[in-house]
Design an enzyme around this catalytic site. Sequence first.
Site, mmCIF file in Angstrom:
data_model
loop_
_atom_site.group_PDB
_atom_site.id
_atom_site.type_symbol
_atom_site.label_atom_id
_atom_site.label_comp_id
_atom_site.label_asym_id
_atom_site.label_seq_id
_atom_site.Cartn_x
_atom_site.Cartn_y
_atom_site.Cartn_z
ATOM 1 N N SER A 126 9.060 -6.442 -1.720
ATOM 2 C CA SER A 126 8.460 -6.780 -3.111
ATOM 3 C C SER A 126 8.625 -5.752 -3.875
ATOM 4 C CB SER A 126 7.078 -6.917 -2.830
ATOM 5 O OG SER A 126 6.201 -6.946 -3.803
ATOM 6 N N TYR A 151 -1.554 -4.298 1.091
ATOM 7 C CA TYR A 151 -0.316 -5.003 1.006
ATOM 8 C C TYR A 151 0.726 -4.598 0.460
ATOM 9 C CZ TYR A 151 2.832 -8.525 -0.945
ATOM 10 O OH TYR A 151 4.149 -9.287 -1.013
ATOM 11 N N LYS A 155 4.399 -3.214 2.616
ATOM 12 C CA LYS A 155 5.931 -3.450 2.231
ATOM 13 C C LYS A 155 6.608 -2.163 2.400
ATOM 14 C CE LYS A 155 5.724 -7.958 1.919
ATOM 15 N NZ LYS A 155 6.208 -8.798 2.833
#
Length: 339
Positions: A126, A151, A155
């Site tokens: 991302s 989150y 990544k």
Amino acid sequence: MGKILVTGGLGFIGSHTVVELQSSGYDVVIIDDLSNSSIDVLDGISSITGKKPEFVKLDLKDKPKVEDFFKTHSAIKGVIHFAASKAVGESVQEPLKYYENNISTLVYILKELQKLPSASFIFSSSCTVYGQADTLPITENAPVKKAESPYGNTKQIGEEIISDTCNVSKNLKAISLRYFNPIGAHESAKIGELPIGVPQNLVPFITQTAIGIREQLSVFGNDYPTPDGTCIRDYIHVVDLAKAHVIALERLLKNDNKSNYETFNLGTGKGSSVLEVIESFERVSEKKLNYKIVGRREGDIISAYADTKKANEELGWKAQLNLDDALRSAWKWEQTIRE
């Protein structure tokens, strides 16, 4: 051509990627635990491609079951790994859920791939790894900044784990694809984005507001240092994004990669503000949207859009569909699922 495993293959990006893989002649096996997806998506994929992919319901946090899966699926040539929890706000409230679900599952899969003679691995990363970048557009060489959320951190950690593993596993080749903002749906309107509960992303909230499920869309802040005061993002059509996964996988399968681990930005290279997205939707749908400007939302960065030169030149991939195309398909999908 060998079998390709797609984890989270019934999710939004995963299902579109399965369609593109099957359309390119690959045999696909999907793993999904159905925690944030629907088994009905399997029928949608099948009706588009004319072929039902193999499906295994499996929680990838269950290490023994992951080991068993790879024992019975020894013909797998590549893995595209989408399975992960993905709501930024929820990750702030439940960090351990995100670290367990997004990190342990990745480790278990990589452990199994290390046992194979050769394996190609595509990671769903991302643009959140960049945070608020110092310069725009954002290149792959931009510094990875401290994550704004658990989150985003999963990544970053995920990329580090893959890079470290590739350094010592000569049989493993991997690419991390750093997406910007995927939107839209397949032109058939047989698969699309299916948020469970209140949508976390802008476009499904727009379409649900337009069709009457949501009373009003909140635009978080109009006092940012941008031309119209609203945040700017790079919105990429999910079909363009899905096609990039097939191209990246083929790069690894054909040994065209320049190193065992590579990263690519996937975006359009064009930033659009929240108000521009609303204007585009109103144009293609011919519906006025009920929206209201409210205060800023914590954690939102001002602006992010991709420098796509590396993906354009090295992968030979370029986004073909524009913002209007994406919103038109998202609206068609919303109308179809409410019929």
